[in-house]
Scaffold this motif. Structure first.
Motif, mmCIF file in Angstrom:
data_model
loop_
_atom_site.group_PDB
_atom_site.id
_atom_site.type_symbol
_atom_site.label_atom_id
_atom_site.label_comp_id
_atom_site.label_asym_id
_atom_site.label_seq_id
_atom_site.Cartn_x
_atom_site.Cartn_y
_atom_site.Cartn_z
ATOM 1 N N VAL A 175 -46.931 -9.185 31.850
ATOM 2 C CA VAL A 175 -46.400 -10.407 31.229
ATOM 3 C C VAL A 175 -47.506 -11.444 31.074
ATOM 4 C CG1 VAL A 175 -44.750 -12.299 31.473
ATOM 5 C CG2 VAL A 175 -44.080 -9.987 32.146
ATOM 6 N N LEU A 176 -48.371 -11.551 32.091
ATOM 7 C CA LEU A 176 -49.499 -12.488 32.008
ATOM 8 C C LEU A 176 -50.441 -12.111 30.868
ATOM 9 C CD1 LEU A 176 -50.950 -14.925 33.345
ATOM 10 C CD2 LEU A 176 -52.197 -13.280 34.757
ATOM 11 N N SER A 177 -50.671 -10.825 30.676
ATOM 12 C CA SER A 177 -51.517 -10.361 29.566
ATOM 13 C C SER A 177 -50.889 -10.715 28.221
ATOM 14 C CB SER A 177 -51.727 -8.845 29.659
ATOM 15 O OG SER A 177 -52.400 -8.499 30.848
ATOM 16 N N PHE A 178 -49.571 -10.588 28.139
ATOM 17 C CA PHE A 178 -48.871 -10.941 26.905
ATOM 18 C C PHE A 178 -48.997 -12.439 26.617
ATOM 19 C CE2 PHE A 178 -44.944 -12.667 25.022
ATOM 20 C CZ PHE A 178 -44.983 -12.039 23.777
ATOM 21 N N ILE A 179 -48.850 -13.268 27.650
ATOM 22 C CA ILE A 179 -48.971 -14.720 27.483
ATOM 23 C C ILE A 179 -50.381 -15.092 27.038
ATOM 24 C CG2 ILE A 179 -48.942 -16.940 28.694
ATOM 25 C CD1 ILE A 179 -46.730 -15.820 30.471
ATOM 26 N N ASP A 180 -51.381 -14.484 27.678
ATOM 27 C CA ASP A 180 -52.775 -14.780 27.312
ATOM 28 C C ASP A 180 -53.075 -14.369 25.874
ATOM 29 O OD1 ASP A 180 -53.465 -15.940 29.707
ATOM 30 O OD2 ASP A 180 -54.154 -14.065 30.616
ATOM 31 N N SER A 181 -52.555 -13.211 25.467
ATOM 32 C CA SER A 181 -52.766 -12.757 24.091
ATOM 33 C C SER A 181 -52.115 -13.708 23.097
ATOM 34 C CB SER A 181 -52.186 -11.346 23.909
ATOM 35 O OG SER A 181 -52.842 -10.412 24.727
ATOM 36 N N MET A 240 -38.211 -7.832 45.883
ATOM 37 C CA MET A 240 -38.720 -7.918 44.510
ATOM 38 C C MET A 240 -38.117 -6.789 43.670
ATOM 39 S SD MET A 240 -40.496 -10.630 44.680
ATOM 40 C CE MET A 240 -41.159 -10.592 43.035
ATOM 41 N N SER A 241 -36.832 -6.825 43.518
ATOM 42 C CA SER A 241 -36.143 -5.814 42.719
ATOM 43 C C SER A 241 -36.447 -6.030 41.235
ATOM 44 C CB SER A 241 -34.638 -5.891 42.952
ATOM 45 O OG SER A 241 -34.139 -7.144 42.523
ATOM 46 N N GLN A 242 -36.161 -5.006 40.451
ATOM 47 C CA GLN A 242 -36.393 -5.106 39.012
ATOM 48 C C GLN A 242 -35.565 -6.229 38.402
ATOM 49 O OE1 GLN A 242 -35.493 -1.538 36.818
ATOM 50 N NE2 GLN A 242 -36.399 -2.294 34.914
ATOM 51 N N HIS A 243 -34.332 -6.371 38.894
ATOM 52 C CA HIS A 243 -33.454 -7.430 38.391
ATOM 53 C C HIS A 243 -34.053 -8.810 38.655
ATOM 54 C CE1 HIS A 243 -29.786 -9.637 37.430
ATOM 55 N NE2 HIS A 243 -29.890 -10.246 38.594
ATOM 56 N N LEU A 244 -34.576 -9.019 39.881
ATOM 57 C CA LEU A 244 -35.162 -10.321 40.229
ATOM 58 C C LEU A 244 -36.413 -10.585 39.398
ATOM 59 C CD1 LEU A 244 -35.218 -12.859 41.993
ATOM 60 C CD2 LEU A 244 -36.569 -11.569 43.665
ATOM 61 N N CYS A 245 -37.243 -9.560 39.208
ATOM 62 C CA CYS A 245 -38.481 -9.736 38.428
ATOM 63 C C CYS A 245 -38.169 -10.170 37.003
ATOM 64 C CB CYS A 245 -39.283 -8.446 38.425
ATOM 65 S SG CYS A 245 -39.965 -7.981 40.033
ATOM 66 N N VAL A 246 -37.219 -9.482 36.376
ATOM 67 C CA VAL A 246 -36.833 -9.834 35.001
ATOM 68 C C VAL A 246 -36.230 -11.227 34.965
ATOM 69 C CG1 VAL A 246 -35.304 -9.252 33.084
ATOM 70 C CG2 VAL A 246 -36.513 -7.433 34.315
ATOM 71 N N LEU A 247 -35.404 -11.542 35.959
ATOM 72 C CA LEU A 247 -34.767 -12.862 36.020
ATOM 73 C C LEU A 247 -35.802 -13.972 36.160
ATOM 74 C CD1 LEU A 247 -32.136 -14.527 36.169
ATOM 75 C CD2 LEU A 247 -32.168 -14.178 38.662
ATOM 76 N N LEU A 248 -36.834 -13.747 36.976
ATOM 77 C CA LEU A 248 -37.885 -14.754 37.163
ATOM 78 C C LEU A 248 -38.660 -14.992 35.865
ATOM 79 C CD1 LEU A 248 -39.289 -13.719 40.673
ATOM 80 C CD2 LEU A 248 -38.018 -15.802 40.125
ATOM 81 N N VAL A 249 -38.958 -13.922 35.145
ATOM 82 C CA VAL A 249 -39.697 -14.060 33.878
ATOM 83 C C VAL A 249 -38.837 -14.767 32.837
ATOM 84 C CG1 VAL A 249 -40.728 -12.793 31.947
ATOM 85 C CG2 VAL A 249 -41.195 -12.084 34.299
ATOM 86 N N HIS A 261 -45.499 1.023 37.472
ATOM 87 C CA HIS A 261 -44.208 0.350 37.282
ATOM 88 C C HIS A 261 -43.785 -0.317 38.592
ATOM 89 C CE1 HIS A 261 -43.111 3.062 33.597
ATOM 90 N NE2 HIS A 261 -44.170 2.290 33.396
ATOM 91 N N THR A 262 -44.576 -1.296 39.004
ATOM 92 C CA THR A 262 -44.306 -2.074 40.214
ATOM 93 C C THR A 262 -44.222 -3.548 39.822
ATOM 94 O OG1 THR A 262 -46.664 -2.369 40.706
ATOM 95 C CG2 THR A 262 -45.587 -0.394 41.607
ATOM 96 N N PRO A 263 -43.606 -4.382 40.678
ATOM 97 C CA PRO A 263 -43.508 -5.810 40.342
ATOM 98 C C PRO A 263 -44.843 -6.469 40.039
ATOM 99 C CG PRO A 263 -42.037 -5.290 42.155
ATOM 100 C CD PRO A 263 -42.841 -4.044 41.890
ATOM 101 N N MET A 264 -45.881 -6.130 40.820
ATOM 102 C CA MET A 264 -47.184 -6.763 40.619
ATOM 103 C C MET A 264 -47.728 -6.474 39.216
ATOM 104 S SD MET A 264 -50.733 -6.312 42.781
ATOM 105 C CE MET A 264 -50.973 -4.610 42.267
ATOM 106 N N TYR A 265 -47.651 -5.207 38.794
ATOM 107 C CA TYR A 265 -48.162 -4.846 37.470
ATOM 108 C C TYR A 265 -47.227 -5.298 36.358
ATOM 109 C CZ TYR A 265 -51.990 -2.178 39.466
ATOM 110 O OH TYR A 265 -53.138 -1.822 40.136
ATOM 111 N N PHE A 266 -45.956 -5.416 36.673
ATOM 112 C CA PHE A 266 -45.021 -5.967 35.688
ATOM 113 C C PHE A 266 -45.399 -7.411 35.358
ATOM 114 C CE2 PHE A 266 -41.122 -8.552 35.087
ATOM 115 C CZ PHE A 266 -40.729 -8.050 33.848
ATOM 116 N N PHE A 267 -45.656 -8.212 36.398
ATOM 117 C CA PHE A 267 -46.068 -9.606 36.180
ATOM 118 C C PHE A 267 -47.442 -9.673 35.509
ATOM 119 C CE2 PHE A 267 -43.289 -10.486 40.044
ATOM 120 C CZ PHE A 267 -42.232 -10.943 39.276
ATOM 121 N N LEU A 268 -48.322 -8.734 35.851
ATOM 122 C CA LEU A 268 -49.650 -8.700 35.230
ATOM 123 C C LEU A 268 -49.527 -8.403 33.735
ATOM 124 C CD1 LEU A 268 -52.681 -8.930 35.789
ATOM 125 C CD2 LEU A 268 -52.715 -6.475 36.256
#
Length: 273
Positions: A82-88, A153-162, A73-80
């Motif tokens: 999301v990337l897996s979801f987009i690819d699927s 890279m807070s959780q709030h910023l990560c969600v906001l970026l996505v 549960h880190t920003p890097m794996y959170f983005f990974l």
């Protein structure tokens, strides 16, 4: 071919600002997709090849693992994730119809279905471009500001970026799809491709497409240049502290952190360019 007749005046191909009026204009209600290849001996090979490649289980497994494992549960794996979801999602829009095209000589797709397919393809393609740029910024923060990483890279910023990337993707998809399908499409309605891509569909419009081409080209170039700039600048800043490291082991560890992301970027941008 099923066509709907309209006793109206509508523009056909023009040169400059000149219009030629055509009576009894026929508006297509569906398109015919020719597929990836017409060579029968290659269809079986391609079907097996793409069937092996097409597997959403890997991406779905990645999403499940990231969600279930607290250490991930880190920003890097959170983005990974999301990337897996987009690819699927991208694969589920595109690959099934490609596999079907190897079994059926030609396929028909309703006008509305073509709109939806193009909109989803554009949406996920845009989202992936933006997410790769966001992941480059995440790598920059990891290496250049390790002590402040979790603060920046807070959780709030990560969600906001996505959320922002998806908002921009929806807007871009609506712009390009709306730009294409507000045009009239006449007979012939044959798309020389296996899905409703922008260039082959635009080619079938029975009016001058200069304005639409300009909008589409400007949007695509702006998106690519914007995301490429963020990626290049981020990695330029990343290379500076790596080069200053005296330990080869530390340099190797830092570069290995970026290797997978750089590989994805190279494959993705080399194909879309």
């Amino acid at each position: 071919m099923k066509l709907t007749d309209h006793k109206t005046h509508s523009p056909s191909k023009r040169s400059g600002d000149m219009h030629t009026i055509v009576e009894n204009h026929t508006q297509v209600t569906w398109f015919c997709l020719l597929g990836l290849t017409e060579q029968e001996e290659l269809k079986g090979i391609f079907f097996v090849l793409f069937l092996l490649i097409y597997s959403v289980m890997g991406n779905l497994g990645m999403i499940t693992l990231i969600h279930a494992e607290p250490q991930l549960h880190t920003p890097m794996y959170f983005f990974l994730g999301v990337l897996s979801f987009i690819d699927s999602s991208f694969s589920m829009v595109d690959i099934p119809r490609l596999l079907e095209s190897f079994l059926i000589s030609s396929q028909s797709i309703f006008f509305a279905s073509c709109v939806v397919q193009m909109a989803l393809m554009t949406l996920h393609g845009t989202a992936e471009c933006l997410l790769l740029a966001i992941m480059a910024y995440d790598q920059f923060t990891t290496i250049c500001h390790p002590l402040l990483y979790h603060t920046i890279m807070s959780q709030h910023l990560c969600v906001l970026l996505v959320v922002t990337s998806y908002t921009v993707s929806v807007a871009n998809s609506a712009l390009l799809t709306g730009c294409l399908f507000k045009l009239p499409y006449c007979d012939p309605n044959v798309i020389n491709y296996y899905f409703c891509g922008i260039p082959p569909v635009l080619h079938l419009a029975c009016v001058d497409t200069t304005e639409g081409e300009t909008i589409i080209f400007s949007s695509c170039v702006s998106l690519i240049l914007f995301t490429i700039t963020i990626i290049l600048v981020s990695y330029a800043y990343i290379l500076v502290p790596i080069c200053r490291m005296r330990s080869l082991q530390a340099q190797s560890k830092a570069l290995s952190t970026c290797a997978s992301h750089l590989t994805i970027i190279c494959f993705f941008y080399s194909t879309i360019t």
